[in-house]
Design an enzyme around this catalytic site. Sequence first.
Site, short mmCIF file in Angstrom:
data_model
loop_
_atom_site.label_atom_id
_atom_site.label_comp_id
_atom_site.label_asym_id
_atom_site.label_seq_id
_atom_site.Cartn_x
_atom_site.Cartn_y
_atom_site.Cartn_z
N GLU A 41 0.88 -1.17 0.00
CA GLU A 41 0.00 0.00 0.00
C GLU A 41 0.91 1.22 0.00
OE1 GLU A 41 -3.25 -0.20 -0.11
OE2 GLU A 41 -3.44 -2.34 0.27
N CYS A 55 -3.30 8.42 3.47
CA CYS A 55 -3.03 7.90 2.13
C CYS A 55 -4.24 8.11 1.22
CB CYS A 55 -2.69 6.42 2.22
SG CYS A 55 -3.87 5.50 3.19
P1 NAP Z 1 8.65 4.55 4.64
O1 NAP Z 1 9.93 5.24 4.88
O2 NAP Z 1 8.52 3.68 3.46
O3 NAP Z 1 8.33 3.77 6.00
C1 NAP Z 1 7.18 2.98 6.14
C2 NAP Z 1 7.51 1.79 7.02
O4 NAP Z 1 8.51 1.00 6.42
C3 NAP Z 1 8.05 2.16 8.40
O5 NAP Z 1 7.58 1.23 9.34
C4 NAP Z 1 9.55 2.02 8.21
O6 NAP Z 1 10.22 1.75 9.43
C5 NAP Z 1 9.63 0.84 7.30
N1 NAP Z 1 10.82 0.76 6.48
C6 NAP Z 1 11.68 1.75 6.14
N2 NAP Z 1 12.65 1.26 5.34
C7 NAP Z 1 12.40 -0.07 5.19
C8 NAP Z 1 13.02 -1.12 4.47
N3 NAP Z 1 14.12 -0.92 3.74
N4 NAP Z 1 12.48 -2.35 4.53
C9 NAP Z 1 11.37 -2.58 5.23
N5 NAP Z 1 10.72 -1.61 5.93
C10 NAP Z 1 11.22 -0.38 5.89
O7 NAP Z 1 7.48 5.54 4.51
P2 NAP Z 1 7.29 6.92 5.25
O8 NAP Z 1 8.04 7.96 4.50
O9 NAP Z 1 7.46 6.80 6.71
O10 NAP Z 1 5.73 7.04 4.99
C11 NAP Z 1 5.20 8.06 4.27
C12 NAP Z 1 4.68 7.58 2.94
O11 NAP Z 1 3.87 6.41 3.06
C13 NAP Z 1 3.78 8.63 2.41
O12 NAP Z 1 4.51 9.43 1.50
C14 NAP Z 1 2.63 7.88 1.77
O13 NAP Z 1 2.72 7.98 0.39
C15 NAP Z 1 2.77 6.46 2.15
N6 NAP Z 1 1.57 5.93 2.82
C16 NAP Z 1 0.71 5.12 2.14
C17 NAP Z 1 -0.41 4.58 2.76
C18 NAP Z 1 -1.37 3.64 2.05
O14 NAP Z 1 -2.24 3.01 2.71
N7 NAP Z 1 -1.30 3.48 0.76
C19 NAP Z 1 -0.65 4.90 4.09
C20 NAP Z 1 0.23 5.73 4.74
C21 NAP Z 1 1.35 6.23 4.11
P3 NAP Z 1 10.91 2.94 10.27
O15 NAP Z 1 9.83 3.87 10.64
O16 NAP Z 1 11.49 2.21 11.44
O17 NAP Z 1 11.93 3.54 9.37
#
Ligand code: NAP
Length: 520
Positions: free
Chosen positions: A256, A295
Amino acid sequence: MIALRSYIGGRWIQGEGTPQTLVNPATEEPLATTSSAGVDLAAALDYARSRGGPALRAMSFAERGAVLKAMAQSMQAHRDALLDLAVANGGNTRSDAKFDVEGAIATLSAYAEIGASLGAARFLVDGEGLQLGRSPRFHGQHVCVPRTGVAVHINAFNFPAWGFAEKAATALLAGMPVLTKPATSSAMVAHRVMEILVDAKILPEGVLSFLAGSPRDLPSLLGAQDVLAFTGSGDTGAGIRALPNVLRESVRVNIEADSLNAAVLGPDVAPGSDMYELFLKDVQRDMTQKAGQKCTAIRRVIVPQAVAATVRDDLVELLGAVRVGNPAREDVRMGPLATATQLADAREGVERLAQEGRLAFGSAAPFAAAGVDAGKGFFISPVLVEFEAGAAASAVHAREVFGPVASLLPYSGAAGEAAAIVARGGGGLVSAVYSDDSTWTEEAVFGIAPHHGRIFLGHPKIELSPGPGTVLPQLVHGGPGRAGGGEELGGPRGLALYLQRVALEGSRPVIAKLVGTQAG
Ligand code: NAP
Protein backbone atom coordinates in the site's frame (compact mmCIF):
# COMPACT_ATOMS: atom_id res chain seq x y z
CA MET A 1 11.18 9.04 28.89
CA ILE A 2 10.16 5.46 28.33
CA ALA A 3 12.08 2.83 26.36
CA LEU A 4 9.89 1.00 23.85
CA ARG A 5 10.56 -2.75 23.74
CA SER A 6 9.84 -5.53 21.28
CA TYR A 7 7.60 -8.47 22.18
CA ILE A 8 9.38 -11.38 20.57
CA GLY A 9 9.46 -15.09 21.38
CA GLY A 10 6.83 -14.60 24.06
CA ARG A 11 8.71 -11.95 26.09
CA TRP A 12 9.58 -8.26 26.10
CA ILE A 13 13.07 -7.46 24.81
CA GLN A 14 14.93 -4.17 24.86
CA GLY A 15 17.13 -3.46 21.85
CA GLU A 16 20.81 -2.66 22.19
CA GLY A 17 23.06 0.12 20.90
CA THR A 18 22.26 3.78 20.32
CA PRO A 19 18.47 4.14 20.31
CA GLN A 20 16.28 6.36 18.13
CA THR A 21 14.35 9.08 19.96
CA LEU A 22 10.61 9.61 19.48
CA VAL A 23 9.35 13.16 20.00
CA ASN A 24 6.18 15.19 20.31
CA PRO A 25 6.00 16.67 16.77
CA ALA A 26 4.31 19.84 18.03
CA THR A 27 6.91 20.73 20.68
CA GLU A 28 9.88 18.50 19.73
CA GLU A 29 9.97 17.29 23.37
CA PRO A 30 11.61 13.81 23.53
CA LEU A 31 9.08 11.21 24.69
CA ALA A 32 10.61 7.76 24.21
CA THR A 33 13.55 5.84 22.81
CA THR A 34 13.74 2.56 20.97
CA SER A 35 16.12 0.24 19.17
CA SER A 36 15.78 -3.12 17.45
CA ALA A 37 19.54 -3.77 17.41
CA GLY A 38 20.42 -7.16 18.85
CA VAL A 39 16.90 -8.57 18.52
CA ASP A 40 17.11 -12.03 16.94
CA LEU A 41 14.68 -11.52 14.05
CA ALA A 42 15.10 -14.99 12.55
CA ALA A 43 14.26 -16.59 15.92
CA ALA A 44 11.27 -14.25 16.28
CA LEU A 45 9.88 -15.39 12.93
CA ASP A 46 10.49 -19.06 13.75
CA TYR A 47 8.72 -18.74 17.09
CA ALA A 48 5.67 -17.25 15.40
CA ARG A 49 5.67 -19.94 12.70
CA SER A 50 6.16 -22.85 15.08
CA ARG A 51 4.04 -21.74 18.07
CA GLY A 52 1.50 -19.21 16.84
CA GLY A 53 0.66 -20.85 13.51
CA PRO A 54 -0.41 -24.26 14.83
CA ALA A 55 -2.37 -22.65 17.68
CA LEU A 56 -4.35 -20.47 15.29
CA ARG A 57 -4.92 -23.17 12.69
CA ALA A 58 -6.41 -25.41 15.40
CA MET A 59 -9.02 -22.75 16.09
CA SER A 60 -12.23 -22.28 14.11
CA PHE A 61 -13.11 -18.98 12.45
CA ALA A 62 -15.57 -18.33 15.27
CA GLU A 63 -12.84 -18.89 17.88
CA ARG A 64 -10.40 -16.61 16.05
CA GLY A 65 -13.21 -14.05 15.77
CA ALA A 66 -13.68 -14.26 19.55
CA VAL A 67 -9.98 -13.39 19.98
CA LEU A 68 -10.45 -10.34 17.74
CA LYS A 69 -13.48 -9.31 19.77
CA ALA A 70 -11.46 -9.55 22.99
CA MET A 71 -8.68 -7.45 21.37
CA ALA A 72 -11.23 -4.77 20.44
CA GLN A 73 -12.67 -4.79 23.96
CA SER A 74 -9.23 -4.47 25.55
CA MET A 75 -8.39 -1.49 23.36
CA GLN A 76 -11.77 0.06 24.09
CA ALA A 77 -11.11 -0.22 27.84
CA HIS A 78 -7.91 1.86 27.37
CA ARG A 79 -9.29 4.19 24.69
CA ASP A 80 -8.69 7.47 26.49
CA ALA A 81 -5.05 6.69 27.32
CA LEU A 82 -4.46 5.69 23.69
CA LEU A 83 -5.99 8.96 22.48
CA ASP A 84 -3.68 10.93 24.79
CA LEU A 85 -0.65 9.10 23.37
CA ALA A 86 -1.78 9.77 19.79
CA VAL A 87 -2.07 13.49 20.57
CA ALA A 88 1.40 13.58 22.15
CA ASN A 89 3.40 11.32 19.81
CA GLY A 90 1.36 11.58 16.59
CA GLY A 91 0.63 15.30 16.43
CA ASN A 92 -3.04 14.32 16.29
CA THR A 93 -5.92 16.52 17.37
CA ARG A 94 -8.29 14.55 19.61
CA SER A 95 -10.57 14.09 16.63
CA ASP A 96 -7.65 12.77 14.51
CA ALA A 97 -6.70 10.43 17.36
CA LYS A 98 -10.25 9.05 17.54
CA PHE A 99 -10.16 8.44 13.79
CA ASP A 100 -7.13 6.18 14.30
CA VAL A 101 -7.96 4.46 17.61
CA GLU A 102 -11.72 4.06 17.14
CA GLY A 103 -11.10 3.01 13.53
CA ALA A 104 -8.85 0.24 14.88
CA ILE A 105 -11.47 -0.94 17.37
CA ALA A 106 -14.22 -0.86 14.73
CA THR A 107 -12.12 -2.85 12.26
CA LEU A 108 -11.27 -5.54 14.82
CA SER A 109 -14.95 -5.71 15.76
CA ALA A 110 -16.04 -6.00 12.13
CA TYR A 111 -13.69 -8.97 11.56
CA ALA A 112 -14.80 -10.52 14.85
CA GLU A 113 -18.32 -10.58 13.40
CA ILE A 114 -17.10 -12.08 10.14
CA GLY A 115 -15.38 -14.78 12.19
CA ALA A 116 -18.60 -15.52 14.06
CA SER A 117 -20.50 -15.77 10.77
CA LEU A 118 -17.96 -18.28 9.35
CA GLY A 119 -18.60 -20.51 12.36
CA ALA A 120 -16.90 -23.81 13.10
CA ALA A 121 -14.91 -24.06 9.84
CA ARG A 122 -11.11 -23.73 9.86
CA PHE A 123 -10.67 -23.14 6.14
CA LEU A 124 -12.84 -21.62 3.42
CA VAL A 125 -14.73 -23.52 0.74
CA ASP A 126 -14.42 -21.41 -2.40
CA GLY A 127 -17.43 -21.58 -4.72
CA GLU A 128 -19.51 -24.54 -5.85
CA GLY A 129 -18.10 -27.97 -6.58
CA LEU A 130 -17.76 -28.80 -10.29
CA GLN A 131 -18.40 -31.92 -12.36
CA LEU A 132 -15.18 -32.29 -14.38
CA GLY A 133 -15.93 -35.07 -16.86
CA ARG A 134 -18.73 -37.20 -18.17
CA SER A 135 -18.84 -39.11 -14.93
CA PRO A 136 -20.43 -37.21 -12.02
CA ARG A 137 -17.81 -38.90 -9.83
CA PHE A 138 -15.02 -36.81 -11.36
CA HIS A 139 -15.29 -33.70 -9.24
CA GLY A 140 -13.45 -30.46 -8.44
CA GLN A 141 -13.69 -28.07 -5.53
CA HIS A 142 -11.58 -25.06 -4.58
CA VAL A 143 -10.69 -24.50 -0.95
CA CYS A 144 -8.59 -21.80 0.77
CA VAL A 145 -6.35 -22.89 3.64
CA PRO A 146 -4.14 -20.77 5.95
CA ARG A 147 -0.49 -20.47 4.96
CA THR A 148 1.89 -22.05 7.48
CA GLY A 149 4.34 -19.14 7.70
CA VAL A 150 4.21 -15.82 9.50
CA ALA A 151 2.49 -12.61 8.37
CA VAL A 152 4.89 -9.69 8.74
CA HIS A 153 3.17 -6.30 8.87
CA ILE A 154 5.19 -3.14 8.32
CA ASN A 155 3.13 -0.01 8.90
CA ALA A 156 3.34 3.69 8.09
CA PHE A 157 3.58 6.43 10.72
CA ASN A 158 0.19 8.00 10.11
CA PHE A 159 -2.13 5.30 11.57
CA PRO A 160 -0.28 3.44 14.34
CA ALA A 161 -3.47 1.91 15.80
CA TRP A 162 -5.65 1.40 12.71
CA GLY A 163 -2.71 0.28 10.58
CA PHE A 164 -1.91 -2.42 13.13
CA ALA A 165 -5.53 -3.49 13.53
CA GLU A 166 -6.63 -3.63 9.89
CA LYS A 167 -3.74 -5.90 8.98
CA ALA A 168 -3.79 -8.03 12.15
CA ALA A 169 -7.57 -8.59 12.00
CA THR A 170 -7.46 -10.18 8.55
CA ALA A 171 -4.33 -12.27 9.09
CA LEU A 172 -5.38 -13.62 12.49
CA LEU A 173 -8.88 -14.44 11.29
CA ALA A 174 -7.41 -16.24 8.27
CA GLY A 175 -5.26 -18.30 10.66
CA MET A 176 -1.78 -16.76 10.30
CA PRO A 177 0.36 -15.51 13.21
CA VAL A 178 1.51 -11.90 12.95
CA LEU A 179 4.73 -10.03 13.55
CA THR A 180 3.82 -6.35 13.44
CA LYS A 181 6.21 -3.41 13.11
CA PRO A 182 4.98 0.17 13.45
CA ALA A 183 6.82 3.11 11.90
CA THR A 184 9.34 4.20 14.50
CA SER A 185 8.49 7.92 14.73
CA SER A 186 4.91 7.36 16.00
CA ALA A 187 5.28 3.91 17.58
CA MET A 188 4.09 4.80 21.09
CA VAL A 189 0.42 4.10 20.39
CA ALA A 190 1.11 0.71 18.78
CA HIS A 191 3.52 -0.18 21.60
CA ARG A 192 0.87 0.63 24.22
CA VAL A 193 -1.71 -1.43 22.28
CA MET A 194 0.69 -4.37 22.36
CA GLU A 195 1.23 -3.96 26.12
CA ILE A 196 -2.55 -3.91 26.62
CA LEU A 197 -3.03 -7.08 24.57
CA VAL A 198 -0.18 -8.95 26.27
CA ASP A 199 -1.45 -7.95 29.73
CA ALA A 200 -4.97 -9.08 28.80
CA LYS A 201 -3.62 -12.60 28.00
CA ILE A 202 -6.14 -13.09 25.21
CA LEU A 203 -3.74 -14.30 22.54
CA PRO A 204 -2.22 -17.79 22.43
CA GLU A 205 1.61 -17.88 22.56
CA GLY A 206 3.33 -16.78 19.38
CA VAL A 207 0.18 -15.51 17.68
CA LEU A 208 1.20 -11.85 17.87
CA SER A 209 4.76 -10.46 18.02
CA PHE A 210 5.84 -6.84 17.97
CA LEU A 211 9.05 -5.27 16.67
CA ALA A 212 9.96 -1.79 17.92
CA GLY A 213 12.52 0.25 15.98
CA SER A 214 14.23 -0.26 12.65
CA PRO A 215 13.11 -3.25 10.52
CA ARG A 216 16.75 -4.06 9.75
CA ASP A 217 16.74 -6.97 7.26
CA LEU A 218 13.36 -8.38 8.34
CA PRO A 219 11.84 -8.67 4.80
CA SER A 220 14.86 -10.59 3.55
CA LEU A 221 14.26 -13.32 6.17
CA LEU A 222 10.89 -14.33 4.72
CA GLY A 223 10.17 -17.51 2.79
CA ALA A 224 7.60 -19.22 0.61
CA GLN A 225 4.87 -19.67 3.26
CA ASP A 226 5.23 -16.16 4.71
CA VAL A 227 3.32 -13.01 3.79
CA LEU A 228 4.57 -9.44 3.92
CA ALA A 229 2.02 -6.62 4.07
CA PHE A 230 3.69 -3.23 3.81
CA THR A 231 2.31 0.30 4.00
CA GLY A 232 4.63 3.21 3.31
CA SER A 233 6.42 4.98 0.51
CA GLY A 234 6.50 3.64 -3.02
CA ASP A 235 10.30 3.65 -2.99
CA THR A 236 10.55 1.39 0.06
CA GLY A 237 7.85 -0.85 -1.39
CA ALA A 238 9.73 -1.18 -4.67
CA GLY A 239 12.89 -2.12 -2.78
CA ILE A 240 11.03 -4.86 -0.90
CA ARG A 241 9.58 -6.29 -4.10
CA ALA A 242 13.07 -6.52 -5.60
CA LEU A 243 14.63 -8.46 -2.68
CA PRO A 244 16.26 -11.70 -3.91
CA ASN A 245 14.37 -13.93 -1.44
CA VAL A 246 11.06 -12.28 -2.36
CA LEU A 247 11.72 -13.01 -6.05
CA ARG A 248 13.25 -16.44 -5.55
CA GLU A 249 10.73 -17.82 -3.06
CA SER A 250 7.69 -15.96 -4.39
CA VAL A 251 7.06 -14.43 -0.99
CA ARG A 252 3.54 -13.07 -1.11
CA VAL A 253 3.82 -9.28 -0.79
CA ASN A 254 1.07 -6.69 -0.51
CA ILE A 255 2.05 -3.06 -0.94
CA GLU A 256 0.00 0.00 0.00
CA ALA A 257 1.94 3.04 -1.21
CA ASP A 258 1.48 6.55 -2.58
CA SER A 259 -1.70 7.87 -4.15
CA LEU A 260 -2.82 11.06 -5.85
CA ASN A 261 -6.50 10.75 -4.98
CA ALA A 262 -8.92 13.02 -6.81
CA ALA A 263 -12.30 14.62 -6.17
CA VAL A 264 -14.26 15.49 -9.32
CA LEU A 265 -17.15 17.95 -9.34
CA GLY A 266 -19.78 17.33 -12.04
CA PRO A 267 -20.86 20.18 -14.34
CA ASP A 268 -24.45 19.94 -13.06
CA VAL A 269 -23.51 20.90 -9.50
CA ALA A 270 -24.37 24.54 -8.80
CA PRO A 271 -22.42 26.51 -6.16
CA GLY A 272 -24.52 26.76 -3.04
CA SER A 273 -26.37 23.48 -3.66
CA ASP A 274 -26.27 20.70 -1.05
CA MET A 275 -24.05 18.59 -3.33
CA TYR A 276 -21.62 21.51 -3.73
CA GLU A 277 -21.46 22.14 0.01
CA LEU A 278 -20.78 18.44 0.64
CA PHE A 279 -17.97 18.49 -1.94
CA LEU A 280 -16.36 21.55 -0.27
CA LYS A 281 -16.68 19.97 3.17
CA ASP A 282 -15.09 16.70 2.01
CA VAL A 283 -12.16 18.55 0.39
CA GLN A 284 -11.55 20.69 3.47
CA ARG A 285 -11.80 17.67 5.80
CA ASP A 286 -9.45 15.57 3.72
CA MET A 287 -6.88 18.35 3.41
CA THR A 288 -6.71 19.09 7.12
CA GLN A 289 -7.65 15.86 8.98
CA LYS A 290 -4.40 14.37 10.36
CA ALA A 291 -2.70 17.37 8.68
CA GLY A 292 -3.36 15.70 5.33
CA GLN A 293 -1.25 12.66 6.28
CA LYS A 294 -3.80 10.16 5.04
CA CYS A 295 -3.03 7.90 2.13
CA THR A 296 -6.66 8.42 1.03
CA ALA A 297 -6.67 12.24 1.28
CA ILE A 298 -7.87 14.26 -1.72
CA ARG A 299 -4.79 15.64 -3.51
CA ARG A 300 -6.32 16.77 -6.82
CA VAL A 301 -9.56 18.78 -6.90
CA ILE A 302 -10.94 18.64 -10.44
CA VAL A 303 -13.70 21.18 -11.14
CA PRO A 304 -15.50 22.58 -14.22
CA GLN A 305 -13.74 25.69 -15.54
CA ALA A 306 -17.00 27.65 -15.18
CA VAL A 307 -16.95 27.35 -11.35
CA ALA A 308 -13.19 27.08 -10.73
CA ALA A 309 -12.82 30.62 -9.35
CA THR A 310 -15.84 30.15 -7.06
CA VAL A 311 -14.50 26.83 -5.74
CA ARG A 312 -11.10 28.42 -5.15
CA ASP A 313 -12.58 31.36 -3.21
CA ASP A 314 -14.79 29.06 -1.11
CA LEU A 315 -11.91 26.71 -0.29
CA VAL A 316 -9.63 29.62 0.58
CA GLU A 317 -12.27 30.85 3.03
CA LEU A 318 -12.69 27.40 4.60
CA LEU A 319 -8.94 26.78 4.90
CA GLY A 320 -8.45 30.24 6.43
CA ALA A 321 -10.76 29.20 9.28
CA VAL A 322 -8.61 26.20 10.27
CA ARG A 323 -6.52 26.97 13.35
CA VAL A 324 -3.15 25.23 13.13
CA GLY A 325 -1.08 24.57 16.23
CA ASN A 326 -0.44 22.34 19.22
CA PRO A 327 -3.14 19.65 19.00
CA ALA A 328 -3.24 19.41 22.78
CA ARG A 329 -5.20 22.70 22.66
CA GLU A 330 -8.93 22.33 22.21
CA ASP A 331 -9.27 25.23 19.77
CA VAL A 332 -6.71 23.74 17.37
CA ARG A 333 -8.16 22.00 14.29
CA MET A 334 -4.91 20.87 12.61
CA GLY A 335 -1.66 19.67 14.16
CA PRO A 336 1.88 19.32 12.80
CA LEU A 337 3.38 16.78 10.42
CA ALA A 338 4.88 13.67 12.03
CA THR A 339 8.60 14.35 11.64
CA ALA A 340 11.14 16.92 10.51
CA THR A 341 11.79 14.75 7.44
CA GLN A 342 8.10 14.76 6.50
CA LEU A 343 8.05 18.55 6.90
CA ALA A 344 11.08 19.02 4.65
CA ASP A 345 9.54 16.63 2.12
CA ALA A 346 6.18 18.44 2.15
CA ARG A 347 7.83 21.86 1.78
CA GLU A 348 9.86 20.62 -1.16
CA GLY A 349 6.68 19.18 -2.69
CA VAL A 350 4.80 22.47 -2.32
CA GLU A 351 7.63 24.35 -3.99
CA ARG A 352 7.62 21.84 -6.83
CA LEU A 353 3.84 22.24 -7.34
CA ALA A 354 4.10 26.04 -7.13
CA GLN A 355 6.58 26.03 -10.04
CA GLU A 356 3.78 24.71 -12.29
CA GLY A 357 0.75 26.33 -10.65
CA ARG A 358 -0.06 29.32 -8.44
CA LEU A 359 -0.38 29.37 -4.65
CA ALA A 360 -4.01 30.25 -3.90
CA PHE A 361 -3.72 29.62 -0.15
CA GLY A 362 -0.79 29.03 2.19
CA SER A 363 2.81 28.28 1.31
CA ALA A 364 5.84 26.22 2.33
CA ALA A 365 7.13 29.07 4.50
CA PRO A 366 7.39 28.70 8.30
CA PHE A 367 4.59 30.42 10.21
CA ALA A 368 3.45 31.00 13.82
CA ALA A 369 1.49 27.94 14.96
CA ALA A 370 -0.85 28.38 17.94
CA GLY A 371 0.39 27.28 21.35
CA VAL A 372 4.00 26.41 20.49
CA ASP A 373 7.32 28.20 20.97
CA ALA A 374 8.54 30.03 17.86
CA GLY A 375 10.47 27.75 15.54
CA LYS A 376 9.37 24.57 17.32
CA GLY A 377 7.30 21.76 15.80
CA PHE A 378 6.92 20.35 12.30
CA PHE A 379 4.17 22.68 11.12
CA ILE A 380 3.03 23.56 7.63
CA SER A 381 -0.08 25.59 6.77
CA PRO A 382 -2.79 24.15 4.54
CA VAL A 383 -1.82 24.82 0.92
CA LEU A 384 -4.05 25.11 -2.15
CA VAL A 385 -2.27 25.32 -5.52
CA GLU A 386 -4.30 26.54 -8.49
CA PHE A 387 -3.62 25.40 -12.07
CA GLU A 388 -4.70 26.76 -15.46
CA ALA A 389 -7.12 24.65 -17.49
CA GLY A 390 -5.17 22.27 -19.71
CA ALA A 391 -1.86 23.19 -18.04
CA ALA A 392 0.92 20.82 -19.10
CA ALA A 393 1.71 20.24 -15.41
CA SER A 394 3.45 17.01 -14.48
CA ALA A 395 4.33 17.19 -10.76
CA VAL A 396 0.67 17.49 -9.78
CA HIS A 397 0.04 14.04 -11.27
CA ALA A 398 3.27 12.47 -10.07
CA ARG A 399 4.31 13.90 -6.71
CA GLU A 400 2.24 12.99 -3.65
CA VAL A 401 2.77 15.75 -1.10
CA PHE A 402 2.02 13.98 2.19
CA GLY A 403 0.57 16.94 4.07
CA PRO A 404 -2.38 19.41 4.02
CA VAL A 405 -1.80 20.14 0.35
CA ALA A 406 -4.16 19.94 -2.63
CA SER A 407 -4.22 21.21 -6.21
CA LEU A 408 -7.18 22.74 -8.04
CA LEU A 409 -7.42 21.63 -11.68
CA PRO A 410 -10.12 23.02 -14.01
CA TYR A 411 -11.61 20.91 -16.81
CA SER A 412 -14.26 21.45 -19.47
CA GLY A 413 -17.04 19.54 -17.68
CA ALA A 414 -16.83 16.49 -19.96
CA ALA A 415 -16.75 13.26 -17.94
CA GLY A 416 -14.22 11.65 -20.29
CA GLU A 417 -11.81 14.54 -19.84
CA ALA A 418 -12.16 14.40 -16.04
CA ALA A 419 -11.46 10.65 -16.07
CA ALA A 420 -8.39 11.18 -18.27
CA ILE A 421 -7.02 13.78 -15.83
CA VAL A 422 -7.63 11.44 -12.87
CA ALA A 423 -5.89 8.59 -14.72
CA ARG A 424 -2.73 10.70 -15.07
CA GLY A 425 -2.12 9.92 -11.39
CA GLY A 426 -0.93 6.49 -12.45
CA GLY A 427 -3.20 4.47 -10.15
CA GLY A 428 -4.74 5.49 -6.85
CA LEU A 429 -6.51 4.30 -3.71
CA VAL A 430 -9.72 6.29 -4.01
CA SER A 431 -11.30 9.04 -6.05
CA ALA A 432 -14.59 10.78 -5.46
CA VAL A 433 -17.25 12.07 -7.85
CA TYR A 434 -19.98 14.56 -7.00
CA SER A 435 -22.87 14.81 -9.47
CA ASP A 436 -26.61 14.25 -9.73
CA ASP A 437 -26.43 13.62 -13.50
CA SER A 438 -26.58 9.84 -13.96
CA THR A 439 -25.24 9.88 -17.55
CA TRP A 440 -22.23 12.00 -16.54
CA THR A 441 -21.67 9.88 -13.43
CA GLU A 442 -21.71 6.62 -15.39
CA GLU A 443 -19.08 7.86 -17.84
CA ALA A 444 -16.92 9.34 -15.07
CA VAL A 445 -17.13 6.28 -12.79
CA PHE A 446 -16.30 3.70 -15.45
CA GLY A 447 -13.58 5.95 -16.86
CA ILE A 448 -11.97 6.25 -13.42
CA ALA A 449 -12.67 2.69 -12.18
CA PRO A 450 -9.75 0.80 -13.80
CA HIS A 451 -7.32 3.16 -12.08
CA HIS A 452 -8.60 2.82 -8.50
CA GLY A 453 -9.39 0.50 -5.64
CA ARG A 454 -12.43 2.51 -4.55
CA ILE A 455 -14.73 5.21 -5.94
CA PHE A 456 -16.70 7.39 -3.56
CA LEU A 457 -20.00 8.69 -4.93
CA GLY A 458 -20.69 11.74 -2.78
CA HIS A 459 -24.33 12.50 -2.09
CA PRO A 460 -25.89 14.95 0.38
CA LYS A 461 -28.71 12.54 1.21
CA ILE A 462 -26.26 10.06 2.79
CA GLU A 463 -26.49 10.84 6.49
CA LEU A 464 -23.19 11.20 8.37
CA SER A 465 -21.21 10.53 5.19
CA PRO A 466 -17.58 9.94 6.23
CA GLY A 467 -16.20 11.25 2.91
CA PRO A 468 -13.75 9.46 0.64
CA GLY A 469 -10.86 9.54 3.14
CA THR A 470 -12.33 6.98 5.53
CA VAL A 471 -11.43 3.34 4.89
CA LEU A 472 -14.26 0.98 5.90
CA PRO A 473 -13.54 -2.67 6.76
CA GLN A 474 -16.36 -3.86 4.48
CA LEU A 475 -14.77 -2.36 1.34
CA VAL A 476 -11.40 -3.05 -0.25
CA HIS A 477 -8.48 -0.72 0.41
CA GLY A 478 -5.63 -0.54 -2.09
CA GLY A 479 -5.13 0.42 -5.68
CA PRO A 480 -3.19 -0.29 -8.87
CA GLY A 481 0.04 1.26 -10.11
CA ARG A 482 1.47 4.05 -7.96
CA ALA A 483 -0.80 2.96 -5.06
CA GLY A 484 1.23 -0.26 -4.81
CA GLY A 485 -1.02 -2.75 -6.59
CA GLY A 486 -2.25 -4.11 -3.25
CA GLU A 487 -5.62 -4.95 -1.77
CA GLU A 488 -6.58 -5.19 1.90
CA LEU A 489 -9.86 -5.43 3.83
CA GLY A 490 -13.11 -5.79 1.82
CA GLY A 491 -14.80 -7.98 4.45
CA PRO A 492 -14.00 -11.69 3.94
CA ARG A 493 -12.02 -10.79 0.77
CA GLY A 494 -9.26 -9.51 3.07
CA LEU A 495 -8.51 -13.06 4.22
CA ALA A 496 -7.34 -14.07 0.73
CA LEU A 497 -3.88 -12.57 1.20
CA TYR A 498 -3.18 -15.06 3.99
CA LEU A 499 -4.79 -18.14 2.43
CA GLN A 500 -3.60 -20.57 -0.20
CA ARG A 501 -6.28 -21.42 -2.77
CA VAL A 502 -6.08 -25.12 -3.65
CA ALA A 503 -8.08 -27.00 -6.26
CA LEU A 504 -9.11 -30.46 -5.04
CA GLU A 505 -9.62 -32.81 -7.97
CA GLY A 506 -10.87 -36.38 -7.56
CA SER A 507 -13.77 -38.53 -6.51
CA ARG A 508 -16.82 -36.57 -5.49
CA PRO A 509 -17.67 -38.44 -2.26
CA VAL A 510 -14.04 -38.24 -1.10
CA ILE A 511 -13.87 -34.49 -1.71
CA ALA A 512 -17.30 -33.94 -0.20
CA LYS A 513 -16.16 -35.68 2.97
CA LEU A 514 -12.96 -33.59 3.10
CA VAL A 515 -14.71 -30.26 2.76
CA GLY A 516 -17.79 -31.22 4.74
CA THR A 517 -20.33 -30.63 1.95
CA GLN A 518 -23.17 -32.89 0.83
CA ALA A 519 -22.04 -35.70 -1.48
CA GLY A 520 -25.42 -36.20 -3.15
P1 NAP B 1 8.65 4.55 4.64
O1 NAP B 1 9.93 5.24 4.88
O2 NAP B 1 8.52 3.68 3.46
O3 NAP B 1 8.33 3.77 6.00
C1 NAP B 1 7.18 2.98 6.14
C2 NAP B 1 7.51 1.79 7.02
O4 NAP B 1 8.51 1.00 6.42
C3 NAP B 1 8.05 2.16 8.40
O5 NAP B 1 7.58 1.23 9.34
C4 NAP B 1 9.55 2.02 8.21
O6 NAP B 1 10.22 1.75 9.43
C5 NAP B 1 9.63 0.84 7.30
N1 NAP B 1 10.82 0.76 6.48
C6 NAP B 1 11.68 1.75 6.14
N2 NAP B 1 12.65 1.26 5.34
C7 NAP B 1 12.40 -0.07 5.19
C8 NAP B 1 13.02 -1.12 4.47
N3 NAP B 1 14.12 -0.92 3.74
N4 NAP B 1 12.48 -2.35 4.53
C9 NAP B 1 11.37 -2.58 5.23
N5 NAP B 1 10.72 -1.61 5.93
C10 NAP B 1 11.22 -0.38 5.89
O7 NAP B 1 7.48 5.54 4.51
P2 NAP B 1 7.29 6.92 5.25
O8 NAP B 1 8.04 7.96 4.50
O9 NAP B 1 7.46 6.80 6.71
O10 NAP B 1 5.73 7.04 4.99
C11 NAP B 1 5.20 8.06 4.27
C12 NAP B 1 4.68 7.58 2.94
O11 NAP B 1 3.87 6.41 3.06
C13 NAP B 1 3.78 8.63 2.41
O12 NAP B 1 4.51 9.43 1.50
C14 NAP B 1 2.63 7.88 1.77
O13 NAP B 1 2.72 7.98 0.39
C15 NAP B 1 2.77 6.46 2.15
N6 NAP B 1 1.57 5.93 2.82
C16 NAP B 1 0.71 5.12 2.14
C17 NAP B 1 -0.41 4.58 2.76
C18 NAP B 1 -1.37 3.64 2.05
O14 NAP B 1 -2.24 3.01 2.71
N7 NAP B 1 -1.30 3.48 0.76
C19 NAP B 1 -0.65 4.90 4.09
C20 NAP B 1 0.23 5.73 4.74
C21 NAP B 1 1.35 6.23 4.11
P3 NAP B 1 10.91 2.94 10.27
O15 NAP B 1 9.83 3.87 10.64
O16 NAP B 1 11.49 2.21 11.44
O17 NAP B 1 11.93 3.54 9.37
